[in-house]
Design a protein around this motif. Structure first.
Motif, PDB file in Angstrom:
ATOM      1  N   LEU A 129       0.831  -1.201   0.000  1.00 50.68           N
ATOM      2  CA  LEU A 129       0.000   0.000   0.000  1.00 50.68           C
ATOM      3  C   LEU A 129       0.865   1.250   0.000  1.00 50.68           C
ATOM      4  CD1 LEU A 129      -2.794  -1.062   2.494  1.00 50.68           C
ATOM      5  CD2 LEU A 129      -2.973  -0.841   0.009  1.00 50.68           C
ATOM      6  N   SER A 130       2.123   1.082   0.390  1.00 46.64           N
ATOM      7  CA  SER A 130       3.028   2.224   0.401  1.00 46.64           C
ATOM      8  C   SER A 130       3.807   2.359  -0.903  1.00 46.64           C
ATOM      9  CB  SER A 130       4.001   2.119   1.580  1.00 46.64           C
ATOM     10  OG  SER A 130       4.718   0.909   1.536  1.00 46.64           O
ATOM     11  N   ILE A 131       3.422   1.583  -1.904  1.00 46.27           N
ATOM     12  CA  ILE A 131       4.084   1.656  -3.200  1.00 46.27           C
ATOM     13  C   ILE A 131       3.419   2.724  -4.050  1.00 46.27           C
ATOM     14  CG2 ILE A 131       4.478   0.462  -5.383  1.00 46.27           C
ATOM     15  CD1 ILE A 131       4.938  -2.085  -3.841  1.00 46.27           C
ATOM     16  N   ARG A 132       4.234   3.590  -4.623  1.00 46.23           N
ATOM     17  CA  ARG A 132       3.724   4.601  -5.541  1.00 46.23           C
ATOM     18  C   ARG A 132       3.564   4.018  -6.949  1.00 46.23           C
ATOM     19  NH1 ARG A 132       7.348   8.229  -4.806  1.00 46.23           N
ATOM     20  NH2 ARG A 132       6.126   9.641  -3.529  1.00 46.23           N
ATOM     21  N   HIS A 133       4.524   3.201  -7.313  1.00 38.34           N
ATOM     22  CA  HIS A 133       4.551   2.690  -8.677  1.00 38.34           C
ATOM     23  C   HIS A 133       5.236   1.333  -8.658  1.00 38.34           C
ATOM     24  CE1 HIS A 133       6.422   2.264 -12.724  1.00 38.34           C
ATOM     25  NE2 HIS A 133       5.282   2.762 -13.133  1.00 38.34           N
ATOM     26  N   MET A 134       4.710   0.383  -9.394  1.00 32.44           N
ATOM     27  CA  MET A 134       5.329  -0.950  -9.459  1.00 32.44           C
ATOM     28  C   MET A 134       5.331  -1.427 -10.900  1.00 32.44           C
ATOM     29  SD  MET A 134       2.163  -2.991  -7.682  1.00 32.44           S
ATOM     30  CE  MET A 134       1.739  -1.584  -6.658  1.00 32.44           C
ATOM     31  N   GLY A 135       6.257  -2.303 -11.197  1.00 34.16           N
ATOM     32  CA  GLY A 135       6.330  -2.775 -12.568  1.00 34.16           C
ATOM     33  C   GLY A 135       7.088  -4.071 -12.717  1.00 34.16           C
ATOM     34  N   TRP A 136       6.930  -4.664 -13.860  1.00 35.11           N
ATOM     35  CA  TRP A 136       7.690  -5.836 -14.264  1.00 35.11           C
ATOM     36  C   TRP A 136       8.533  -5.457 -15.476  1.00 35.11           C
ATOM     37  CZ3 TRP A 136       8.101 -10.410 -11.754  1.00 35.11           C
ATOM     38  CH2 TRP A 136       7.152 -10.697 -10.769  1.00 35.11           C
ATOM     39  N   TYR A 137       9.815  -5.758 -15.382  1.00 35.98           N
ATOM     40  CA  TYR A 137      10.754  -5.539 -16.469  1.00 35.98           C
ATOM     41  C   TYR A 137      11.270  -6.900 -16.919  1.00 35.98           C
ATOM     42  CZ  TYR A 137      11.110  -0.545 -15.263  1.00 35.98           C
ATOM     43  OH  TYR A 137      10.860   0.782 -15.032  1.00 35.98           O
ATOM     44  N   ARG A 138      11.854  -6.906 -18.100  1.00 36.47           N
ATOM     45  CA  ARG A 138      12.530  -8.118 -18.560  1.00 36.47           C
ATOM     46  C   ARG A 138      13.781  -7.751 -19.329  1.00 36.47           C
ATOM     47  NH1 ARG A 138       8.157 -10.276 -23.077  1.00 36.47           N
ATOM     48  NH2 ARG A 138       8.534  -8.632 -24.650  1.00 36.47           N
ATOM     49  N   GLN A 139      14.719  -8.691 -19.301  1.00 41.61           N
ATOM     50  CA  GLN A 139      15.968  -8.499 -20.033  1.00 41.61           C
ATOM     51  C   GLN A 139      16.343  -9.795 -20.707  1.00 41.61           C
ATOM     52  OE1 GLN A 139      19.234  -6.903 -17.752  1.00 41.61           O
ATOM     53  NE2 GLN A 139      20.205  -6.125 -19.610  1.00 41.61           N
ATOM     54  N   ALA A 140      16.366  -9.749 -22.015  1.00 40.87           N
ATOM     55  CA  ALA A 140      16.782 -10.908 -22.806  1.00 40.87           C
ATOM     56  C   ALA A 140      18.278 -10.802 -23.080  1.00 40.87           C
ATOM     57  CB  ALA A 140      16.002 -10.954 -24.110  1.00 40.87           C
TER      58      ALA A 140
ATOM     59  N   VAL B 243       7.822  -4.025 -19.089  1.00 44.38           N
ATOM     60  CA  VAL B 243       6.798  -4.865 -19.706  1.00 44.38           C
ATOM     61  C   VAL B 243       5.412  -4.440 -19.266  1.00 44.38           C
ATOM     62  CG1 VAL B 243       5.916  -7.218 -19.848  1.00 44.38           C
ATOM     63  CG2 VAL B 243       8.379  -6.808 -19.868  1.00 44.38           C
ATOM     64  N   ALA B 244       5.245  -4.229 -17.972  1.00 45.05           N
ATOM     65  CA  ALA B 244       3.935  -3.877 -17.424  1.00 45.05           C
ATOM     66  C   ALA B 244       4.137  -3.033 -16.182  1.00 45.05           C
ATOM     67  CB  ALA B 244       3.134  -5.131 -17.075  1.00 45.05           C
ATOM     68  N   SER B 245       3.232  -2.107 -15.963  1.00 44.14           N
ATOM     69  CA  SER B 245       3.348  -1.253 -14.783  1.00 44.14           C
ATOM     70  C   SER B 245       1.972  -0.968 -14.203  1.00 44.14           C
ATOM     71  CB  SER B 245       4.055   0.062 -15.119  1.00 44.14           C
ATOM     72  OG  SER B 245       3.299   0.803 -16.059  1.00 44.14           O
ATOM     73  N   MET B 246       1.972  -0.603 -12.920  1.00 46.29           N
ATOM     74  CA  MET B 246       0.734  -0.265 -12.230  1.00 46.29           C
ATOM     75  C   MET B 246       1.009   0.855 -11.249  1.00 46.29           C
ATOM     76  SD  MET B 246      -1.687  -2.635  -9.777  1.00 46.29           S
ATOM     77  CE  MET B 246      -2.479  -3.548 -11.103  1.00 46.29           C
ATOM     78  N   THR B 247       0.135   1.844 -11.236  1.00 49.04           N
ATOM     79  CA  THR B 247       0.275   2.926 -10.269  1.00 49.04           C
ATOM     80  C   THR B 247      -0.446   2.540  -8.977  1.00 49.04           C
ATOM     81  OG1 THR B 247      -1.752   4.035 -10.929  1.00 49.04           O
ATOM     82  CG2 THR B 247       0.237   4.571 -12.170  1.00 49.04           C
ATOM     83  N   SER B 248      -0.259   3.351  -7.953  1.00 50.05           N
ATOM     84  CA  SER B 248      -0.930   3.086  -6.687  1.00 50.05           C
ATOM     85  C   SER B 248      -2.442   3.161  -6.837  1.00 50.05           C
ATOM     86  CB  SER B 248      -0.465   4.080  -5.622  1.00 50.05           C
ATOM     87  OG  SER B 248      -0.719   5.411  -6.047  1.00 50.05           O
ATOM     88  N   GLY B 249      -2.905   3.919  -7.828  1.00 51.74           N
ATOM     89  CA  GLY B 249      -4.338   4.030  -8.066  1.00 51.74           C
ATOM     90  C   GLY B 249      -4.908   2.892  -8.878  1.00 51.74           C
ATOM     91  N   GLY B 250      -4.042   2.021  -9.361  1.00 55.21           N
ATOM     92  CA  GLY B 250      -4.500   0.852 -10.099  1.00 55.21           C
ATOM     93  C   GLY B 250      -4.442   0.985 -11.610  1.00 55.21           C
ATOM     94  N   SER B 251      -3.990   2.110 -12.111  1.00 55.19           N
ATOM     95  CA  SER B 251      -3.851   2.251 -13.555  1.00 55.19           C
ATOM     96  C   SER B 251      -2.722   1.377 -14.059  1.00 55.19           C
ATOM     97  CB  SER B 251      -3.571   3.710 -13.920  1.00 55.19           C
ATOM     98  OG  SER B 251      -4.647   4.534 -13.545  1.00 55.19           O
ATOM     99  N   THR B 252      -2.951   0.729 -15.187  1.00 57.52           N
ATOM    100  CA  THR B 252      -1.949  -0.182 -15.727  1.00 57.52           C
ATOM    101  C   THR B 252      -1.522   0.249 -17.130  1.00 57.52           C
ATOM    102  OG1 THR B 252      -3.663  -1.642 -16.630  1.00 57.52           O
ATOM    103  CG2 THR B 252      -2.851  -2.132 -14.420  1.00 57.52           C
ATOM    104  N   ASP B 253      -0.346  -0.207 -17.494  1.00 57.85           N
ATOM    105  CA  ASP B 253       0.175   0.068 -18.833  1.00 57.85           C
ATOM    106  C   ASP B 253       1.054  -1.098 -19.244  1.00 57.85           C
ATOM    107  OD1 ASP B 253       2.057   2.774 -20.438  1.00 57.85           O
ATOM    108  OD2 ASP B 253       0.504   1.431 -21.186  1.00 57.85           O
ATOM    109  N   TYR B 254       1.106  -1.350 -20.530  1.00 51.80           N
ATOM    110  CA  TYR B 254       1.859  -2.486 -21.052  1.00 51.80           C
ATOM    111  C   TYR B 254       2.635  -2.089 -22.302  1.00 51.80           C
ATOM    112  CZ  TYR B 254      -1.457  -5.030 -18.119  1.00 51.80           C
ATOM    113  OH  TYR B 254      -2.210  -5.475 -17.061  1.00 51.80           O
ATOM    114  N   VAL B 255       3.755  -2.749 -22.491  1.00 49.02           N
ATOM    115  CA  VAL B 255       4.455  -2.587 -23.755  1.00 49.02           C
ATOM    116  C   VAL B 255       3.608  -3.241 -24.839  1.00 49.02           C
ATOM    117  CG1 VAL B 255       5.811  -4.720 -23.552  1.00 49.02           C
ATOM    118  CG2 VAL B 255       6.718  -2.774 -24.840  1.00 49.02           C
ATOM    119  N   ASP B 256       3.651  -2.699 -26.040  1.00 52.46           N
ATOM    120  CA  ASP B 256       2.765  -3.170 -27.102  1.00 52.46           C
ATOM    121  C   ASP B 256       2.880  -4.669 -27.346  1.00 52.46           C
ATOM    122  OD1 ASP B 256       2.933  -0.214 -29.270  1.00 52.46           O
ATOM    123  OD2 ASP B 256       1.725  -0.652 -27.493  1.00 52.46           O
TER     124      ASP B 256
END
Length: 117
Positions: free
Chosen positions: A29-40, A48-61
């Motif tokens: 609950l104390s996270i402002r922003h979280m995400g998943w990254y990847r490295q090949a 790859v994907a991210s989420m704000t504390s408010g629940g908004s999400t975004d993804y790489v195409d």
């Protein structure tokens, strides 16, 4: 200090699914922003994907419609559901969290995802 511990990686055939988990050592609950990254291999780390504390999400195409980021506040865990996996999704996946209140930014240790043809 906060620890992020990932799990759920592995070997899967193309078209299969995996769910990655990222367990935090303190409340998310104390996270402002979280995400998943990847490295090949031979490539730069990408978000790859991210989420704000408010629940908004975004993804790489390249993963839109196939991957879903979510969280369980009670378990202090962030997830990445990966469906319809492709060979090109093969990479080490890292979770990332930016905490409020000056607690800092943290990375997980990474978990290998390998998709075979």
């Amino acid at each position: 200090q906060v620890q992020l511990v990932e799990s759920g990686g592995g070997l899967v055939q193309a078209g299969g699914s995996l769910r990655l988990s990222c367990a935090a050592s303190r409340t998310i609950l104390s996270i402002r922003h979280m995400g998943w990254y990847r490295q090949a291999p031979g490539k730069e780390r990408e978000l790859v994907a991210s989420m704000t504390s408010g629940g908004s999400t975004d993804y790489v195409d390249s993963v839109k419609g196939r991957f879903t980021i979510s969280r369980d506040n009670a378990k202090n865990t962030v997830y990445l559901q990966m469906n319809s996996l492709k060979v090109e999704d093969t990479a080490v996946y890292y979770c990332y969290a930016q905490f409020r209140y000056g607690l800092g930014d943290y990375w997980g240790q990474g978990t290998q995802v390998t998709v075979s043809s």
